[in-house]
Design a protein around this motif. Structure first.
Motif, mmCIF file in Angstrom:
data_model
loop_
_atom_site.group_PDB
_atom_site.id
_atom_site.type_symbol
_atom_site.label_atom_id
_atom_site.label_comp_id
_atom_site.label_asym_id
_atom_site.label_seq_id
_atom_site.Cartn_x
_atom_site.Cartn_y
_atom_site.Cartn_z
ATOM 1 N N LYS A 162 -0.548 -11.803 -7.328
ATOM 2 C CA LYS A 162 0.055 -11.200 -6.140
ATOM 3 C C LYS A 162 -0.494 -9.788 -5.912
ATOM 4 O O LYS A 162 -0.729 -9.380 -4.775
ATOM 5 C CB LYS A 162 1.571 -11.139 -6.296
ATOM 6 N N ILE A 163 -0.687 -9.043 -7.001
ATOM 7 C CA ILE A 163 -1.213 -7.685 -6.890
ATOM 8 C C ILE A 163 -2.640 -7.705 -6.348
ATOM 9 O O ILE A 163 -3.010 -6.883 -5.496
ATOM 10 C CB ILE A 163 -1.163 -6.977 -8.256
ATOM 11 N N THR A 164 -3.442 -8.650 -6.819
ATOM 12 C CA THR A 164 -4.823 -8.779 -6.334
ATOM 13 C C THR A 164 -4.838 -9.084 -4.840
ATOM 14 O O THR A 164 -5.638 -8.502 -4.082
ATOM 15 C CB THR A 164 -5.560 -9.886 -7.109
ATOM 16 N N GLU A 165 -3.958 -9.982 -4.410
ATOM 17 C CA GLU A 165 -3.866 -10.305 -2.980
ATOM 18 C C GLU A 165 -3.435 -9.081 -2.182
ATOM 19 O O GLU A 165 -3.962 -8.814 -1.096
ATOM 20 C CB GLU A 165 -2.872 -11.451 -2.775
ATOM 21 N N HIS A 166 -2.464 -8.338 -2.722
ATOM 22 C CA HIS A 166 -1.988 -7.121 -2.050
ATOM 23 C C HIS A 166 -3.111 -6.095 -1.941
ATOM 24 O O HIS A 166 -3.317 -5.486 -0.870
ATOM 25 C CB HIS A 166 -0.814 -6.528 -2.828
ATOM 26 N N ASN A 167 -3.857 -5.894 -3.015
ATOM 27 C CA ASN A 167 -4.929 -4.906 -3.012
ATOM 28 C C ASN A 167 -6.046 -5.302 -2.049
ATOM 29 O O ASN A 167 -6.668 -4.435 -1.409
ATOM 30 C CB ASN A 167 -5.483 -4.720 -4.425
ATOM 31 N N THR A 168 -6.323 -6.597 -1.962
ATOM 32 C CA THR A 168 -7.312 -7.083 -0.995
ATOM 33 C C THR A 168 -6.842 -6.784 0.427
ATOM 34 O O THR A 168 -7.625 -6.376 1.287
ATOM 35 C CB THR A 168 -7.530 -8.593 -1.161
ATOM 36 N N MET A 169 -5.559 -6.970 0.667
ATOM 37 C CA MET A 169 -4.974 -6.679 1.969
ATOM 38 C C MET A 169 -5.107 -5.202 2.312
ATOM 39 O O MET A 169 -5.499 -4.832 3.420
ATOM 40 C CB MET A 169 -3.501 -7.099 1.977
ATOM 41 N N VAL A 170 -4.790 -4.331 1.343
ATOM 42 C CA VAL A 170 -4.874 -2.889 1.577
ATOM 43 C C VAL A 170 -6.311 -2.471 1.889
ATOM 44 O O VAL A 170 -6.558 -1.646 2.775
ATOM 45 C CB VAL A 170 -4.341 -2.107 0.356
ATOM 46 N N ALA A 171 -7.266 -3.063 1.160
ATOM 47 C CA ALA A 171 -8.679 -2.739 1.377
ATOM 48 C C ALA A 171 -9.159 -3.212 2.739
ATOM 49 O O ALA A 171 -10.134 -2.687 3.281
ATOM 50 C CB ALA A 171 -9.517 -3.355 0.264
#
Length: 273
Positions: free
Chosen positions: A257-266
């Motif tokens: 979930k964190i990886t998906e969130h970080n991809t979204m932020v980027a």
């Protein structure tokens, strides 16, 4: 006659009904998607026109309401930032220690020494080994009866606790030390995760699993202390695989979930769109 009747009148009525119907949907979801509706929230005509436009041109993959709601919460929060990945403990060595042969081996001295029969009759070579340490610093005088012993007695003790015995003792000591070190490393990582909880980690499940894991490790360290104190004792450590699997499973889900969130932020601009 006035140009406003017939089909023109029907069209106006249909457009008004359609506009109102779309607006009712907008109000239903406004609380969850207010930021996404920005610029359209106070104008029913503009919202209707955008609705028709999106219906004709938007080819994005359709998501469930819950998925959209979660994405909106992340994407439209004030200042979404990158989240740190949750640390992953490695418990492989701790698990390996459970199958160490020294745990199921009674560590006793050599059987063909003249004092072996007496020690076996006592049924406790650990007691004799403890007394040996006092004997050696007591000028070969028995620490129990305070009588001098014959010269051969010291030799017999040395032969009984031979190199094999000393090797087993060293192996046992190293196992105890390594177990405590590995446990300290893993518990340190788990406690650091608890100290700075991630919003993507199911903390209630995580905390309860960690608590059980630590309690089992506490039992195991006590058993190892008893084995170290009485090497002839046979012990079996509490298995930890299930608890570690549960902890790692929760961390794996959180990190995904964190990886998906970080991809979204980027990629925030496109994600908002």
């Amino acid at each position: 006659i006035d140009g406003n009747g017939g089909k023109k009148s029907e069209l106006v009525t249909l457009e008004t009904e359609f506009k109102n119907r779309v607006w009712e949907f907008k109000k239903k979801y406004d609380g969850d998607f207010a930021a996404a509706f920005e610029g359209l929230r106070n104008n029913a005509e503009k919202f209707r026109d955008r609705f028709i436009q999106e219906n004709a041109s938007n080819k994005a993959t359709l998501l469930s309401f819950d998925e959209l709601k979660k994405k909106a919460q992340s994407i439209f929060e004030s200042n979404p930032t990158q989240e740190s990945i949750v640390s992953v403990p490695n418990g492989a060595r701790l698990i390996d220690f459970e199958s160490s042969k020294i745990l199921s081996k009674p560590v006793i001295g050599k059987n063909d020494v003249d004092i072996a029969a007496m020690i076996q009759k006592l049924g406790n070579s650990d007691w004799v080994r403890t007394g040996k340490a006092y004997y050696e610093v007591n000028d070969s005088i028995c620490p129990f009866c305070q009588q001098a012993t014959p010269p051969t007695f010291a030799q017999s003790l040395a032969e009984y606790f031979d190199e094999t015995f000393l090797h087993d003792i060293q192996e046992l000591n190293e196992l105890c030390q390594n177990y405590e070190t590995e446990y300290a490393n893993i518990s340190g990582i788990l406690q650091s995760v608890q100290a700075v909880p991630s919003r993507f980690l199911e903390m209630e499940k995580f905390n309860s699993t960690v608590e059980l894991f630590i309690s089992k490790c506490t039992v195991n360290t006590q058993k190892l202390k008893e084995k170290k104190s009485e090497p002839s004792r046979i012990i079996q450590l509490e298995p930890l695989q299930g608890f570690l699997d549960s902890v790692l499973g929760l961390i794996e889900v959180a990190n995904k979930k964190i990886t998906e969130h970080n991809t979204m932020v980027a990629n925030l601009g496109n994600e908002k769109k």
